[in-house]
Write a protein that holds these residues in place. Structure first.
Motif, PDB file in Angstrom:
ATOM      1  N   LYS A 357      47.236 -62.950 -69.917  1.00  0.00           N
ATOM      2  CA  LYS A 357      48.353 -61.984 -70.845  1.00  0.00           C
ATOM      3  C   LYS A 357      47.680 -62.108 -72.344  1.00  0.00           C
ATOM      4  O   LYS A 357      46.939 -62.870 -72.468  1.00  0.00           O
ATOM      5  N   LEU A 358      48.063 -61.067 -72.941  1.00  0.00           N
ATOM      6  CA  LEU A 358      47.370 -60.715 -74.254  1.00  0.00           C
ATOM      7  C   LEU A 358      48.593 -60.584 -75.101  1.00  0.00           C
ATOM      8  O   LEU A 358      49.571 -59.856 -74.878  1.00  0.00           O
ATOM      9  N   ASP A 359      48.540 -61.069 -76.194  1.00  0.00           N
ATOM     10  CA  ASP A 359      49.568 -60.873 -77.448  1.00  0.00           C
ATOM     11  C   ASP A 359      49.596 -59.515 -77.878  1.00  0.00           C
ATOM     12  O   ASP A 359      48.454 -59.051 -78.100  1.00  0.00           O
ATOM     13  N   ALA A 360      50.571 -59.035 -78.049  1.00  0.00           N
ATOM     14  CA  ALA A 360      50.859 -57.532 -78.727  1.00  0.00           C
ATOM     15  C   ALA A 360      50.108 -57.372 -80.148  1.00  0.00           C
ATOM     16  O   ALA A 360      49.570 -56.095 -80.451  1.00  0.00           O
ATOM     17  N   LYS A 361      50.037 -58.593 -80.943  1.00  0.00           N
ATOM     18  CA  LYS A 361      49.599 -58.304 -82.061  1.00  0.00           C
ATOM     19  C   LYS A 361      47.804 -58.916 -82.158  1.00  0.00           C
ATOM     20  O   LYS A 361      47.599 -59.169 -83.157  1.00  0.00           O
ATOM     21  N   LEU A 362      47.334 -58.972 -81.044  1.00  0.00           N
ATOM     22  CA  LEU A 362      46.220 -59.730 -80.886  1.00  0.00           C
ATOM     23  C   LEU A 362      45.221 -58.868 -81.973  1.00  0.00           C
ATOM     24  O   LEU A 362      44.260 -59.609 -82.573  1.00  0.00           O
ATOM     25  N   PHE A 363      44.942 -57.704 -81.727  1.00  0.00           N
ATOM     26  CA  PHE A 363      43.865 -56.815 -82.443  1.00  0.00           C
ATOM     27  C   PHE A 363      44.551 -56.091 -83.646  1.00  0.00           C
ATOM     28  O   PHE A 363      43.998 -55.101 -84.093  1.00  0.00           O
ATOM     29  N   GLU A 364      45.525 -56.568 -84.413  1.00  0.00           N
ATOM     30  CA  GLU A 364      46.350 -56.011 -85.493  1.00  0.00           C
ATOM     31  C   GLU A 364      45.413 -55.673 -86.553  1.00  0.00           C
ATOM     32  O   GLU A 364      45.520 -54.547 -87.424  1.00  0.00           O
ATOM     33  N   ASP A 365      44.309 -56.389 -86.712  1.00  0.00           N
ATOM     34  CA  ASP A 365      43.477 -56.421 -87.872  1.00  0.00           C
ATOM     35  C   ASP A 365      42.038 -55.605 -87.709  1.00  0.00           C
ATOM     36  O   ASP A 365      41.323 -55.474 -88.408  1.00  0.00           O
ATOM     37  N   GLN A 366      42.061 -55.452 -86.347  1.00  0.00           N
ATOM     38  CA  GLN A 366      40.600 -54.744 -85.726  1.00  0.00           C
ATOM     39  C   GLN A 366      40.746 -53.362 -85.896  1.00  0.00           C
ATOM     40  O   GLN A 366      40.579 -52.533 -84.925  1.00  0.00           O
ATOM     41  N   MET A 367      41.068 -52.638 -86.860  1.00  0.00           N
ATOM     42  CA  MET A 367      41.035 -51.044 -86.922  1.00  0.00           C
ATOM     43  C   MET A 367      39.868 -50.263 -86.908  1.00  0.00           C
ATOM     44  O   MET A 367      39.841 -49.358 -86.369  1.00  0.00           O
ATOM     45  N   LEU A 368      38.739 -51.002 -87.068  1.00  0.00           N
ATOM     46  CA  LEU A 368      37.269 -50.124 -87.070  1.00  0.00           C
ATOM     47  C   LEU A 368      36.658 -50.744 -85.809  1.00  0.00           C
ATOM     48  O   LEU A 368      35.363 -50.598 -85.681  1.00  0.00           O
ATOM     49  N   ILE A 369      37.271 -51.164 -84.693  1.00  0.00           N
ATOM     50  CA  ILE A 369      36.560 -51.656 -83.751  1.00  0.00           C
ATOM     51  C   ILE A 369      35.958 -50.621 -82.965  1.00  0.00           C
ATOM     52  O   ILE A 369      36.603 -49.492 -82.786  1.00  0.00           O
ATOM     53  N   GLN A 370      34.752 -50.690 -82.403  1.00  0.00           N
ATOM     54  CA  GLN A 370      34.076 -49.647 -81.503  1.00  0.00           C
ATOM     55  C   GLN A 370      33.871 -50.109 -80.218  1.00  0.00           C
ATOM     56  O   GLN A 370      33.512 -49.079 -79.399  1.00  0.00           O
ATOM     57  N   GLN A 371      33.834 -51.276 -79.946  1.00  0.00           N
ATOM     58  CA  GLN A 371      33.725 -51.777 -78.480  1.00  0.00           C
ATOM     59  C   GLN A 371      34.674 -52.913 -78.162  1.00  0.00           C
ATOM     60  O   GLN A 371      34.872 -53.687 -79.078  1.00  0.00           O
ATOM     61  N   LEU A 372      35.467 -52.649 -77.012  1.00  0.00           N
ATOM     62  CA  LEU A 372      36.566 -53.704 -76.658  1.00  0.00           C
ATOM     63  C   LEU A 372      36.261 -53.784 -74.871  1.00  0.00           C
ATOM     64  O   LEU A 372      36.867 -52.802 -74.048  1.00  0.00           O
ATOM     65  N   TYR A 373      35.701 -54.800 -74.557  1.00  0.00           N
ATOM     66  CA  TYR A 373      35.651 -55.002 -73.209  1.00  0.00           C
ATOM     67  C   TYR A 373      36.546 -56.075 -72.682  1.00  0.00           C
ATOM     68  O   TYR A 373      36.605 -57.101 -73.213  1.00  0.00           O
ATOM     69  N   LEU A 374      37.429 -55.565 -71.682  1.00  0.00           N
ATOM     70  CA  LEU A 374      38.602 -56.308 -71.161  1.00  0.00           C
ATOM     71  C   LEU A 374      38.310 -56.620 -69.839  1.00  0.00           C
ATOM     72  O   LEU A 374      39.360 -57.103 -68.913  1.00  0.00           O
ATOM     73  N   SER A 375      37.468 -55.988 -69.193  1.00  0.00           N
ATOM     74  CA  SER A 375      37.285 -55.877 -67.679  1.00  0.00           C
ATOM     75  C   SER A 375      37.021 -57.210 -67.190  1.00  0.00           C
ATOM     76  O   SER A 375      36.749 -58.136 -67.649  1.00  0.00           O
ATOM     77  N   ASP A 376      37.065 -57.214 -65.959  1.00  0.00           N
ATOM     78  CA  ASP A 376      37.235 -58.270 -64.801  1.00  0.00           C
ATOM     79  C   ASP A 376      38.094 -59.501 -65.185  1.00  0.00           C
ATOM     80  O   ASP A 376      37.233 -60.538 -65.637  1.00  0.00           O
ATOM     81  N   ASN A 377      39.315 -59.331 -65.442  1.00  0.00           N
ATOM     82  CA  ASN A 377      40.028 -60.576 -66.076  1.00  0.00           C
ATOM     83  C   ASN A 377      41.309 -60.569 -65.056  1.00  0.00           C
ATOM     84  O   ASN A 377      41.039 -59.944 -63.930  1.00  0.00           O
ATOM     85  N   GLN A 378      42.388 -61.265 -65.329  1.00  0.00           N
ATOM     86  CA  GLN A 378      43.457 -61.132 -64.402  1.00  0.00           C
ATOM     87  C   GLN A 378      44.632 -60.494 -64.999  1.00  0.00           C
ATOM     88  O   GLN A 378      45.846 -60.830 -64.964  1.00  0.00           O
ATOM     89  N   LEU A 379      44.537 -59.455 -65.761  1.00  0.00           N
ATOM     90  CA  LEU A 379      45.437 -58.607 -66.461  1.00  0.00           C
ATOM     91  C   LEU A 379      46.242 -57.697 -65.544  1.00  0.00           C
ATOM     92  O   LEU A 379      45.779 -56.862 -64.808  1.00  0.00           O
ATOM     93  N   GLU A 380      47.753 -57.936 -65.804  1.00  0.00           N
ATOM     94  CA  GLU A 380      48.605 -56.983 -64.766  1.00  0.00           C
ATOM     95  C   GLU A 380      49.024 -55.680 -65.532  1.00  0.00           C
ATOM     96  O   GLU A 380      49.378 -54.744 -65.055  1.00  0.00           O
ATOM     97  N   SER A 381      49.041 -56.120 -66.892  1.00  0.00           N
ATOM     98  CA  SER A 381      49.694 -54.888 -67.767  1.00  0.00           C
ATOM     99  C   SER A 381      49.268 -55.312 -69.172  1.00  0.00           C
ATOM    100  O   SER A 381      48.658 -56.335 -69.477  1.00  0.00           O
ATOM    101  N   LEU A 382      49.588 -54.598 -70.128  1.00  0.00           N
ATOM    102  CA  LEU A 382      48.896 -54.624 -71.743  1.00  0.00           C
ATOM    103  C   LEU A 382      50.334 -54.565 -72.403  1.00  0.00           C
ATOM    104  O   LEU A 382      51.188 -53.680 -72.065  1.00  0.00           O
ATOM    105  N   PRO A 383      50.490 -55.338 -73.207  1.00  0.00           N
ATOM    106  CA  PRO A 383      51.851 -55.219 -74.119  1.00  0.00           C
ATOM    107  C   PRO A 383      51.899 -54.062 -75.002  1.00  0.00           C
ATOM    108  O   PRO A 383      50.752 -53.549 -75.284  1.00  0.00           O
TER     109      PRO A 383
END
Length: 525
Positions: A357-383
């Protein structure tokens, strides 16, 4: 053979093919001259060095030969040499006076000799102009005290890939101009403070892949100008507070592949503001405290550890961070505000954890992000809204999660369709449930297929609907207010799989000109 050594061999062989035919006529037998000042001898049958070399030659390279011994007279006809390289030969012994005539020598390499076990004191006694000395991948077990005393202009010294188990104290005492020291891939078990006495200008120290298990708190007191320190691949299990406090100019610290179970920013004291890169990959870290003193840190690698959680304030003041790697840990969740104020971060790697589970505001300040890797976890959905702050084209990895392809996946489904060019390995982003969509790619599913089975406990938004069955008739009664947006879909599925659909929608909302435009779809089969 070491990759670096192989590349050097290849480069030298390529250079020799660039030589012109005319210069080769004056070359020593079994050698090649590809410029007037450069000679390369690379012949497995050559057992001694050529004696008829031109006085113009400045660079002399001997590779893959059968030369086993260097005698006092071997190089006496070439005092003009500036560079001498012995690479991957069969050297067994070098006389203490073999290099005595070479007073102009600036670079000397003796590497890749598996039968060369030692050098005599005085071997470099006349090489006061030497700036680079490479003694890699030989069979040195010890280095004698005084071996380097005459090399007062030496700037680079490498002894990697030997079998050194200890170093004499004050071995480098006279090397006041040394800037790079590489002792990696030996069998050193400890390094003492006295070992580095005299290295007042040392900037890069590599002692990776040894057997060092502990480092005393004053080990680095004599090398306070150090910029890069590589301790990778040792057996270090703990670091004392303030151990790096004297290294106020340190920019790169590599502790990868050790046995650390915890790590505190107190090891830096209060003067760690210059550190740019910190690598802790492949340790045994189970917990971390705040790294708030690392205010200039841009690259932090914490992958392949045993972290299950992180404190919310761990990155407080680490606002210069650009690349963060937390992959291959055991994280199950992340605090909502853990990335707050990391406005310049470019890459966050969270793959191969246990995040569910991830919080909906987790990446609120990361406007300039170029790489986000969330693969191979236990996520069923994203907020809802999780990925919306990104304003630049980003590379995202979401595969390897057990996606639950129901109505809770609407947000992610829409985002992936809209940003499919940003998502890597879309063909591996698969539904895990429900059963009839299992192993289907998320991007191949129509939004209408993302439905949720509504239980009676979840029907508060439907304002008390009831289901009645009598004979061959099923009746759904929904009590709604005049502005209800409720739409009811009834689907009849035939034996051949075809579906006949009937839609009922309240006309009251339109009649009373209600403003609520939201439609609730309730599929019933």
């Amino acid at each position: 053979m070491d990759k670096e050594l192989r590349l050097t061999l290849l480069l030298l062989l390529l250079l020799c093919h660039k030589g012109n035919t005319e210069s080769q006529y004056s070359c020593p037998y079994r050698c090649q001259c590809f410029t007037p000042v450069q000679v390369l001898c690379a012949d497995e049958r050559m057992t001694s060095l050529p004696s008829n070399m031109s006085k113009q030659v400045k660079d002399f390279i001997i590779m893959t030969s059968a030369v086993a011994y260097l005698f006092p007279h071997t190089l006496e006809e070439s005092p003009q040499l500036n560079k001498l390289i012995f690479l991957n030969n069969a050297l067994r012994s070098i006389h203490a006076q073999a290099f005595e005539p070479l007073t102009e020598l600036q670079e000397l390499e003796i590497s890749g000799n598996p039968w060369l076990e030692h050098l005599f004191v005085g071997t470099f006694s006349k090489q006061g102009n030497l700036t680079k000395l490479l003694l890699n991948y030989n069979r040195f077990e010890t280095v004698l005290h005084g071996m380097f005393d005459s090399l007062k202009n030496l700037q680079t010294l490498q002894m990697k890939g030997n079998i050194l188990s200890n170093l004499p104290t004050f071995l480098f005492l006279n090397l006041h101009n040394l800037r790079i020291l590489d002792l990696s891939q030996n069998k050193l078990e400890e390094v003492k403070r006295e070992t580095f006495s005299g290295l007042v200008r040392l900037e890069i120290l590599k002692i990776n892949n040894n057997l060092i298990s502990n480092i005393s708190s004053n080990t680095f007191d004599n090398i306070s100008q150090l910029i890069e320190l590589n301790l990778e691949g040792n057996k270090i299990s703990e670091l004392a507070d303030n151990i790096f406090s004297v290294l106020t100019k340190l920019r790169v610290l590599n502790l990868r592949g050790n046995l650390l179970t915890t790590f505190s920013d107190k090891v830096f004291g209060f003067e760690a503001s210059n550190l740019k890169e910190l690598n802790l990959k492949g340790n045994r870290l189970t917990q971390l405290s705040s790294l708030s003193s690392l205010t200039s840190l841009t690259d932090l690698i914490l992958s392949s550890n045993e972290l299950t959680n992180l404190p919310e304030d761990i990155f407080t003041n680490v606002t210069a961070l650009e690349n963060l790697d937390l992959s291959e840990n055991q994280l199950t969740s992340l605090p909502e505000m853990i990335f707050i104020d990391l406005l310049g971060i470019r890459a966050i790697h969270l793959q191969k954890n246990n995040l569910s589970k991830l919080d909906a505001k987790l990446f609120e300040d990361q406007m300039l992000i170029q790489q986000l890797y969330l693969s191979d976890n236990q996520l069923e959905s994203l907020p809802l809204g999780l990925l919306d702050p990104f304003v630049l084209q980003s590379t995202v990895r979401l595969h390897g999660n057990p996606w639950k392809c129901d109505c809770h996946l609407w947000y992610l489904h829409d985002w992936v369709l809209k940003n499919s060019q940003d998502v890597e390995m879309l063909d591996r982003m698969l539904c895990e449930s429900p059963g009839f969509l299992r192993k289907r790619t998320v991007i191949s599913i129509d939004k209408d297929q993302l439905v949720c089975q509504v239980s009676k406990d979840e029907m508060s938004d439907l304002s008390s609907c009831s289901l009645q069955v009598s004979s061959d008739t099923m009746t759904i009664k929904c009590k709604v207010d005049k502005c209800s947006p409720l739409t009811v879909k009834v689907q009849f599925q035939e034996d051949d799989g075809s579906v006949e659909e009937h839609i009922l929608k309240s006309e009251l909302a339109e009649h009373f000109q209600c403003n609520n435009e939201t439609t609730i779809e309730s599929p019933i089969e």
